[in-house]
Scaffold this active site. Sequence first.
Site, PDB file in Angstrom:
ATOM      1  N   ASP A   1       0.663  -1.487  -0.027  1.00 23.91           N
ATOM      2  CA  ASP A   1      -0.038   0.039  -0.046  1.00 23.91           C
ATOM      3  C   ASP A   1       0.687   1.249  -0.103  1.00 23.91           C
ATOM      4  OD1 ASP A   1      -2.481  -0.916  -0.177  1.00 23.91           O
ATOM      5  OD2 ASP A   1      -2.549  -1.562   1.938  1.00 23.91           O
TER       6      ASP A   1
ATOM      7  N   ASP B   1      -7.328  -4.140  -4.651  1.00 22.28           N
ATOM      8  CA  ASP B   1      -6.738  -2.846  -4.050  1.00 22.28           C
ATOM      9  C   ASP B   1      -5.497  -2.249  -4.625  1.00 22.28           C
ATOM     10  OD1 ASP B   1      -8.146  -4.643  -2.290  1.00 22.28           O
ATOM     11  OD2 ASP B   1      -8.159  -3.172  -0.665  1.00 22.28           O
TER      12      ASP B   1
END
Length: 384
Positions: free
Chosen positions: A97, A157
Amino acid sequence: MTYPEITENETAKAYEKAAQLVIHNVKEFTEVFPDSSSVNQFYKPSENVEWTTGFWTGEIWLAYEQTKDEQLRKAAEIEVDSFLDRIIKKIDVNHHDMGFLYSLSCVAAYKLTGSEKGKKAAVMAADNLMERFQEKGQFFQAWGQLGAKDNYRLIIDCLLNMPLLFWASEATGNPVYKEKAEAHIKTAMKYVIRPDHSTYHTYFFDPETGEPVKGVTHQGYRDGSAWARGQAWGIYGSALSYRRLRDPEYLDIFCKLTDYFLEHLPSDLVPYWDFDFDDGSTEPRDSSASAIAVCGMLEMAKYLPEEKAQYYSSMAKRLLLALVNRCAVQSPEESNGLLLHGTYAKSSPYNTCPNLGVDECNTWGDYFYFEALTRATKDWNPYW
């Protein structure tokens, strides 16, 4: 859908309200960050850990763009220092991320102010992400020990983390970042989209051969369901992928993923946390999924033929009005977030998630809501 579009006046009022709430909240959150999700609608302070802190700094930059308030710029720059320190010391960065963390904080700082600290931190974050690329399978491994069979997978994601790598190629002149990002996008798009245009949250590969194994959920209700936020990541991810690569396939993917999302919304247009649920369900909503999808629709409308662009822009404005009317925080006494009725994770008989941030604010919901209002107000230059 008969829900009306948001008007320019309604957009302007909501945009101003969001900026003022951020100005109020920055008094508490400059040296510390809001936790990932609120408790009883209020965020507790957190150190710069987890995958979510960049969203708050992104909110500060959005508010700075709106107001040109130098106190906001100073607060964001203090947080950029924190992100540089975090990547130098490798604090909680053993995951994919990096884009969520560094695009909205440090790339934004570089784009808006020319911050060399921001540029340095973001390039280091891109380098950190590159270490997670798996040649066997051609994807970025989301979590866990690199190469471990029980975590040899991508998640939908991660499409939102690829813009950091495209930016890094531009910033450094090194094409390898872009090349790996493009490889990951191709792999993800090939495997996470089902024949009915719903999406898997995660997809496993064989660590020895790189061959596809299976799609499963992590945060969705069940392996075969469509987790609402995952579907939204696919919508915005395909739009951002097209922005960089201009591959017509991503226009088609965007339309199919978005149509599925729109067709499975409840009548009030605020999605439940998983599309297994519809009108009359007692399951919680996930307003953040709608905010993400709105951003994706407004981004892709720039590139679609006129008729399709008008359709998706119109639907985005309907979803945005539903968020303003049903989910937007109205005062600091109500919450120190921006968007109510989000769901971080919801347990089910078929997943392993504990309940977390259920019917609460979450930082990405706040950020994407503010970004959506920004996009609906002006021709915005994305931080992505």
